[in-house]
Write a protein that holds these residues in place. Structure first.
Motif, short mmCIF file in Angstrom:
data_model
loop_
_atom_site.label_atom_id
_atom_site.label_comp_id
_atom_site.label_asym_id
_atom_site.label_seq_id
_atom_site.Cartn_x
_atom_site.Cartn_y
_atom_site.Cartn_z
N VAL A 38 -6.98 2.89 8.84
CA VAL A 38 -6.29 3.17 7.58
C VAL A 38 -5.41 4.41 7.74
CG1 VAL A 38 -6.60 3.81 5.16
CG2 VAL A 38 -7.97 1.98 6.16
N GLN A 39 -5.91 5.43 8.42
CA GLN A 39 -5.12 6.64 8.63
C GLN A 39 -3.85 6.32 9.43
OE1 GLN A 39 -5.58 9.50 7.19
NE2 GLN A 39 -3.76 10.36 8.12
N GLU A 40 -3.97 5.48 10.44
CA GLU A 40 -2.79 5.08 11.22
C GLU A 40 -1.78 4.36 10.34
OE1 GLU A 40 -0.06 4.61 14.18
OE2 GLU A 40 -1.85 5.89 14.22
N SER A 41 -2.28 3.53 9.43
CA SER A 41 -1.38 2.83 8.51
C SER A 41 -0.65 3.82 7.61
CB SER A 41 -2.17 1.85 7.64
OG SER A 41 -2.75 0.86 8.43
N TYR A 42 -1.37 4.84 7.14
CA TYR A 42 -0.75 5.86 6.30
C TYR A 42 0.30 6.64 7.08
CZ TYR A 42 -3.44 5.24 2.10
OH TYR A 42 -3.95 4.73 0.95
N LEU A 43 0.00 6.97 8.33
CA LEU A 43 0.99 7.70 9.14
C LEU A 43 2.27 6.88 9.30
CD1 LEU A 43 -1.27 9.20 11.95
CD2 LEU A 43 -0.11 10.44 10.11
N ARG A 44 2.10 5.60 9.55
CA ARG A 44 3.28 4.74 9.67
C ARG A 44 4.04 4.66 8.35
NH1 ARG A 44 2.01 -0.30 13.63
NH2 ARG A 44 1.07 0.91 15.30
N TRP A 45 3.31 4.57 7.25
CA TRP A 45 3.95 4.49 5.94
C TRP A 45 4.78 5.75 5.66
CZ3 TRP A 45 5.14 1.19 2.22
CH2 TRP A 45 5.46 1.69 0.97
N TYR A 46 4.20 6.91 5.90
CA TYR A 46 4.88 8.15 5.57
C TYR A 46 5.98 8.51 6.55
CZ TYR A 46 1.53 8.80 1.87
OH TYR A 46 0.79 8.64 0.73
N ARG A 47 6.02 7.85 7.69
CA ARG A 47 7.14 8.05 8.63
C ARG A 47 8.38 7.29 8.19
NH1 ARG A 47 3.56 7.14 13.89
NH2 ARG A 47 2.63 9.21 14.01
N LEU A 48 8.19 6.30 7.32
CA LEU A 48 9.33 5.53 6.83
C LEU A 48 10.19 6.40 5.92
CD1 LEU A 48 7.60 2.19 5.78
CD2 LEU A 48 8.89 2.62 7.89
N SER A 49 11.47 6.14 5.92
CA SER A 49 12.35 6.82 4.97
C SER A 49 12.14 6.22 3.58
CB SER A 49 13.81 6.65 5.39
OG SER A 49 14.22 5.30 5.22
N ASP A 50 12.65 6.90 2.57
CA ASP A 50 12.53 6.37 1.20
C ASP A 50 13.18 5.00 1.09
OD1 ASP A 50 11.14 8.60 0.39
OD2 ASP A 50 12.88 9.57 -0.53
N VAL A 51 14.29 4.79 1.78
CA VAL A 51 14.99 3.51 1.75
C VAL A 51 14.12 2.43 2.39
CG1 VAL A 51 17.01 2.26 2.61
CG2 VAL A 51 17.26 4.59 1.72
N GLU A 52 13.51 2.76 3.53
CA GLU A 52 12.65 1.78 4.20
C GLU A 52 11.43 1.44 3.36
OE1 GLU A 52 13.34 2.69 8.92
OE2 GLU A 52 12.23 4.17 7.73
N ARG A 53 10.84 2.44 2.71
CA ARG A 53 9.69 2.17 1.83
C ARG A 53 10.09 1.29 0.66
NH1 ARG A 53 7.89 8.06 1.12
NH2 ARG A 53 7.62 8.54 3.30
N ALA A 54 11.26 1.55 0.10
CA ALA A 54 11.72 0.77 -1.05
C ALA A 54 11.93 -0.70 -0.66
CB ALA A 54 13.00 1.37 -1.61
N ALA A 55 12.24 -0.94 0.62
CA ALA A 55 12.46 -2.30 1.08
C ALA A 55 11.18 -3.10 1.26
CB ALA A 55 13.25 -2.28 2.39
N VAL A 56 10.04 -2.43 1.26
CA VAL A 56 8.75 -3.10 1.40
C VAL A 56 8.39 -3.73 0.06
CG1 VAL A 56 6.31 -2.84 1.94
CG2 VAL A 56 8.02 -1.53 3.23
N THR A 57 8.32 -5.05 0.02
CA THR A 57 8.09 -5.72 -1.25
C THR A 57 6.62 -5.68 -1.69
OG1 THR A 57 7.87 -7.84 -0.12
CG2 THR A 57 10.05 -7.28 -1.00
N ASN A 58 5.70 -5.55 -0.72
CA ASN A 58 4.28 -5.49 -1.05
C ASN A 58 3.62 -4.41 -0.21
OD1 ASN A 58 1.65 -5.92 -1.73
ND2 ASN A 58 1.55 -8.03 -0.97
N PRO A 59 3.70 -3.16 -0.65
CA PRO A 59 3.16 -2.07 0.16
C PRO A 59 1.64 -2.15 0.34
CG PRO A 59 3.83 -1.24 -1.98
CD PRO A 59 4.29 -2.66 -1.89
N VAL A 60 0.94 -2.73 -0.57
CA VAL A 60 -0.51 -2.88 -0.44
C VAL A 60 -0.83 -3.84 0.70
CG1 VAL A 60 -2.62 -3.62 -1.59
CG2 VAL A 60 -0.91 -2.33 -2.84
N GLY A 61 -0.05 -4.87 0.83
CA GLY A 61 -0.25 -5.84 1.91
C GLY A 61 0.00 -5.22 3.25
#
Length: 61
Positions: A38-61
């Motif tokens: 889970v920590q590795e998933s969070y690290l990957r998530w927070y490395r994304l830019s705001d634009v890349e995060r916004a493009a994720v349609t289902n962040p929980v998935g």
């Protein structure tokens, strides 16, 4: 935990941490490995830019 950066959907992912650890535990078999995954998933998530995060349609998935 400290101050994690938040993005457009960062809070949604953060609220799911407990559920994600439970899922990872069932998959991996140990709490330590589950927390690491889970920590590795969070690290990957927070490395994304705001634009890349916004493009994720289902962040929980």
């Amino acid at each position: 935990m400290g101050t994690e950066p938040t993005g457009p959907r960062g809070d949604e992912a953060h609220t799911e941490r407990r559920r994600l650890v439970g899922l990872a535990y069932r998959m991996l078999g140990t709490v330590g490995e589950a927390q690491d995954a889970v920590q590795e998933s969070y690290l990957r998530w927070y490395r994304l830019s705001d634009v890349e995060r916004a493009a994720v349609t289902n962040p929980v998935g």
